[in-house]
Write a protein that holds these residues in place. Sequence first.
Motif, PDB file in Angstrom:
ATOM      1  N   ILE A 193       0.850  -1.186   0.000  1.00  0.00           N
ATOM      2  CA  ILE A 193       0.000   0.000   0.000  1.00  0.00           C
ATOM      3  C   ILE A 193       0.889   1.241   0.000  1.00  0.00           C
ATOM      4  O   ILE A 193       1.767   1.385   0.858  1.00  0.00           O
ATOM      5  CB  ILE A 193      -0.937   0.028   1.217  1.00  0.00           C
ATOM      6  N   GLU A 194       0.624   2.121  -0.954  1.00  0.00           N
ATOM      7  CA  GLU A 194       1.462   3.303  -1.167  1.00  0.00           C
ATOM      8  C   GLU A 194       0.624   4.571  -1.040  1.00  0.00           C
ATOM      9  O   GLU A 194      -0.522   4.627  -1.487  1.00  0.00           O
ATOM     10  CB  GLU A 194       2.063   3.235  -2.574  1.00  0.00           C
ATOM     11  N   ASN A 251      -2.750  10.267  -3.483  1.00  0.00           N
ATOM     12  CA  ASN A 251      -3.447   9.016  -3.776  1.00  0.00           C
ATOM     13  C   ASN A 251      -2.920   7.907  -2.869  1.00  0.00           C
ATOM     14  O   ASN A 251      -1.697   7.738  -2.725  1.00  0.00           O
ATOM     15  CB  ASN A 251      -3.256   8.613  -5.233  1.00  0.00           C
ATOM     16  N   ILE A 252      -3.824   7.171  -2.249  1.00  0.00           N
ATOM     17  CA  ILE A 252      -3.468   6.026  -1.413  1.00  0.00           C
ATOM     18  C   ILE A 252      -4.055   4.772  -2.050  1.00  0.00           C
ATOM     19  O   ILE A 252      -5.256   4.705  -2.314  1.00  0.00           O
ATOM     20  CB  ILE A 252      -3.996   6.180   0.021  1.00  0.00           C
ATOM     21  N   GLY A 253      -3.209   3.781  -2.304  1.00  0.00           N
ATOM     22  CA  GLY A 253      -3.696   2.550  -2.918  1.00  0.00           C
ATOM     23  C   GLY A 253      -2.564   1.585  -3.158  1.00  0.00           C
ATOM     24  O   GLY A 253      -1.417   1.819  -2.777  1.00  0.00           O
ATOM     25  N   THR A 254      -2.892   0.479  -3.812  1.00  0.00           N
ATOM     26  CA  THR A 254      -1.856  -0.488  -4.145  1.00  0.00           C
ATOM     27  C   THR A 254      -1.011   0.064  -5.282  1.00  0.00           C
ATOM     28  O   THR A 254      -1.433   0.932  -6.032  1.00  0.00           O
ATOM     29  CB  THR A 254      -2.458  -1.837  -4.551  1.00  0.00           C
ATOM     30  N   SER A 296       0.444  -5.335  -5.297  1.00  0.00           N
ATOM     31  CA  SER A 296      -0.040  -6.419  -4.442  1.00  0.00           C
ATOM     32  C   SER A 296      -0.399  -7.637  -5.287  1.00  0.00           C
ATOM     33  O   SER A 296      -0.892  -7.514  -6.412  1.00  0.00           O
ATOM     34  CB  SER A 296      -1.271  -5.958  -3.654  1.00  0.00           C
ATOM     35  N   SER A 322      -6.219  -5.888  -6.577  1.00  0.00           N
ATOM     36  CA  SER A 322      -6.653  -4.511  -6.391  1.00  0.00           C
ATOM     37  C   SER A 322      -7.110  -4.349  -4.954  1.00  0.00           C
ATOM     38  O   SER A 322      -7.818  -5.194  -4.412  1.00  0.00           O
ATOM     39  CB  SER A 322      -7.809  -4.166  -7.334  1.00  0.00           C
ATOM     40  N   THR A 323      -6.685  -3.257  -4.319  1.00  0.00           N
ATOM     41  CA  THR A 323      -7.076  -3.033  -2.921  1.00  0.00           C
ATOM     42  C   THR A 323      -8.223  -2.037  -2.795  1.00  0.00           C
ATOM     43  O   THR A 323      -8.576  -1.634  -1.683  1.00  0.00           O
ATOM     44  CB  THR A 323      -5.869  -2.522  -2.115  1.00  0.00           C
ATOM     45  N   ASP A 324      -8.825  -1.638  -3.924  1.00  0.00           N
ATOM     46  CA  ASP A 324      -9.952  -0.701  -3.874  1.00  0.00           C
ATOM     47  C   ASP A 324     -11.249  -1.429  -3.536  1.00  0.00           C
ATOM     48  O   ASP A 324     -11.534  -2.501  -4.086  1.00  0.00           O
ATOM     49  CB  ASP A 324     -10.118   0.015  -5.209  1.00  0.00           C
ATOM     50  N   ASN A 325     -12.040  -0.837  -2.658  1.00  0.00           N
ATOM     51  CA  ASN A 325     -13.320  -1.410  -2.258  1.00  0.00           C
ATOM     52  C   ASN A 325     -14.253  -1.523  -3.465  1.00  0.00           C
ATOM     53  O   ASN A 325     -14.470  -0.556  -4.200  1.00  0.00           O
ATOM     54  CB  ASN A 325     -13.968  -0.536  -1.182  1.00  0.00           C
ATOM     55  N   SER A 327     -13.854  -3.042  -6.263  1.00  0.00           N
ATOM     56  CA  SER A 327     -13.247  -3.188  -7.588  1.00  0.00           C
ATOM     57  C   SER A 327     -13.069  -4.661  -7.919  1.00  0.00           C
ATOM     58  O   SER A 327     -13.162  -5.532  -7.054  1.00  0.00           O
ATOM     59  CB  SER A 327     -11.898  -2.484  -7.635  1.00  0.00           C
TER      60      SER A 327
END
Length: 305
Positions: A32-33, A43-46, A52, A78-81, A83
């Motif tokens: 997670i970056e 922006n926060i995400g994979t 990931s 993908s770490t987005d809810n 997605s």
Amino acid sequence: MKKSLIALAIAGAMAVPAIAMADATLYGHVNIEAAKADGAKLNIGTGANSGSRIGVRGTADTGIDGLVGFYQIEMGLSTDNGSTALSTRHAHAGLKGDFGTFALGTQSSLHNPWTADQADLMLSGAARVLYASGVIGRVSRSAFYTSPNMGGFQFGGGILASDQNADKNVDAYNVAGKYSANGLTLGLSYVSFETANNARDNATSAAASYSFGPATLAASVTRNDFRAGGNTTPFDLAATYSVTDSTTLKVGYSDHDNSAKGYGVEVQHNLGSMTNLYLGYGEANSALEAAGGADVISTGIRVRF
């Protein structure tokens, strides 16, 4: 025990008999970056330079002495809810023995792993302005052979073939060689694109890296020849230095040709063997910005399993 239970759960979800997973190894990481590019919002995400992923790999007895079947299935996460969670990274099967390895499916080519990847040392998003010399990494619908290690030397080759490209039976072929011993790694690879769908006609890459004590130096260069005429010669330079057993400093420079250049710095700190913290900064010069690059600061955490 936890990995075995998770592996069995994945097997059930994929409708694979549990017995087929008996020798499977579950692996992966979550990265997670938090990144802020020039002109863009935080922006926060994979992502960063190591997205990931989760995978299962293993071997199977063939009943023939010295011959082993193997497989690997790896999915990007993908770490987005909400997605779509999974995307294919590896899906291949093959045979290995004293002769080397042979595999069919979606897998890593020999080109980038034996050349450009030697200078791809960043974990953070600073890598977004680097990695100029890469050509092909993971490829679908492929067949690859890799020789055994013979005193540090290996060679191999493969083809890409898809009926979606009707102009040629083979879309591309790749031949490569690598030597690695005493901290020194040398790589040379050639790839020819046989289908007109690719702007490149061919590419030749060479790379070298040397690790000594706490330091590593690496360089990679590629000659791209284009179907419409002309060529480019991008290159990458990188160095790392381990300040302590847990903390490593990294620098990178990439010349994307046509005056586009990128610079990167990073510090990586390891919490044990499975958790990495990182902070990096990448800078794009005006020519690289005109081509879509941007200055970026990136920090995050990667936890492997």
